[in-house]
Design an enzyme around this catalytic site. Structure first.
Site, PDB file in Angstrom:
ATOM      1  N   THR A   5      -7.453   8.227  -0.565  1.00  0.00           N
ATOM      2  CA  THR A   5      -7.140   7.056   0.161  1.00  0.00           C
ATOM      3  C   THR A   5      -6.186   7.377   1.295  1.00  0.00           C
ATOM      4  OG1 THR A   5      -7.534   5.804  -1.814  1.00  0.00           O
ATOM      5  CG2 THR A   5      -5.860   5.040  -0.002  1.00  0.00           C
TER       6      THR A   5
ATOM      7  N   GLU B  42       0.787  -0.994  -0.188  1.00  0.00           N
ATOM      8  CA  GLU B  42      -0.204   0.091   0.083  1.00  0.00           C
ATOM      9  C   GLU B  42       0.816   1.079   0.144  1.00  0.00           C
ATOM     10  OE1 GLU B  42      -3.721   0.199   0.361  1.00  0.00           O
ATOM     11  OE2 GLU B  42      -3.695  -1.719  -0.173  1.00  0.00           O
TER      12      GLU B  42
ATOM     13  N   ASP C   1      -8.149   6.240  -8.343  1.00  0.00           N
ATOM     14  CA  ASP C   1      -8.438   4.730  -8.706  1.00  0.00           C
ATOM     15  C   ASP C   1     -10.293   4.824  -8.544  1.00  0.00           C
ATOM     16  OD1 ASP C   1      -9.069   5.085  -5.892  1.00  0.00           O
ATOM     17  OD2 ASP C   1      -8.147   3.433  -5.236  1.00  0.00           O
TER      18      ASP C   1
END
Length: 271
Positions: A79, A56, A74
């Protein structure tokens, strides 16, 4: 990179876990070992967090990621945090709601109306220009770190470990489940964790059903790779190919150190 839409966590009824209990045939000692030590063992959980962080955040230092936040294009909006909570998938909203219950008036509380509106989209409406700065500020608060830990465990870690133990798979298998839930969530869409697992079950039996653990894990990883390739943002499957598959091929079903793997071409080592 968390999750498509999150549904209720998939949980089979856990198998009673006792090291001294008779092990299900024919996998005997492997299932007994899985019952004795799971991914929820503190040392194993630390390893799990480091491996996920390597994928990640390209770093083993997962505790440095509480403050992490960016839009990685995305389709999930922002995020952020230790497990990739997303503004577009509901888990970031749940996190900030919980944090605000614990600490009313915190620096992120004012964004709750906006987070509710952007849920299910990649929009930043009502979040820019200061949300990222305020997220980093909140990440200095021990209560916010605890809130991230709690939501990681509630939504991702605990369901993965429980389902893994129920399926009779060991520490590595439980980690493989965890990494899949982190990326795909456990909703009703075809690429969600529960449907990846369903696809694997059509090809191989779990150890709890009397199947080979290695054969089942390979079937699950095959299904996981398929799911990743359905989405451009996840089409690089190296977190499976040069990490999880490496551990399976070596027969390291207990995820024992030392561990060596690669993600996106970067090499990592845990001694």
């Amino acid at each position: 990179m968390a999750a498509a839409l999150l549904g209720s966590a998939l949980l089979a009824v856990p198998v009673a876990a006792h090291a001294t209990a008779p092990a299900p045939a024919p996998t005997g000692s492997a299932v007994a070992a899985a019952a004795a030590v799971g991914l929820d063992d503190p040392a194993k959980k630390e390893i799990a967090m480091q491996i996920v962080s390597s994928a990640e955040n390209s770093s083993l230092d997962w505790k440095a990621q509480y403050k992490y936040i960016e839009d990685i294009d995305d389709g999930r909006g922002y995020t952020a945090g230790i497990i990739g909570f997303c503004s577009g998938t509901g888990d970031m909203l749940d996190l900030v709601e919980y944090y605000t219950q614990v600490k009313p008036g915190n620096v992120l509380a004012k964004y709750l109306p906006a987070l509710r509106k952007v849920d299910g989209t990649d929009s930043h409406a009502g979040l820019d220009p200061n949300f990222t700065k305020d997220w980093a500020k909140a990440a200095q608060d021990a209560d916010f770190k605890k809130a991230q830990d709690r939501e990681r465990d509630r939504v991702y870690f605990n369901p993965a470990v429980q389902q893994g133990k129920s399926d009779g798979i060991g520490v590595l298998g439980q980690f493989i489940y965890y990494d899949a839930i982190v990326m795909h969530g456990d909703g009703s869409d075809s690429t969600s964790f529960r449907n990846i697992r369903k696809k694997a079950l059509a090809k191989a039996k779990t150890p709890a059903q009397g199947g080979s653990e290695t054969a089942y894990l390979n079937a699950f990883l095959d299904a996981r790779v398929w799911a990743m390739k359905q989405e451009e943002a996840h089409s690089d499957t190296s977190r499976v190919d040069t990490a999880q598959r490496v551990f399976v091929k070596k027969g390291n079903l207990n995820l024992n150190t030392p561990l060596d793997w690669k993600v996106y071409g970067d090499s990592f080592h845990i001694g």
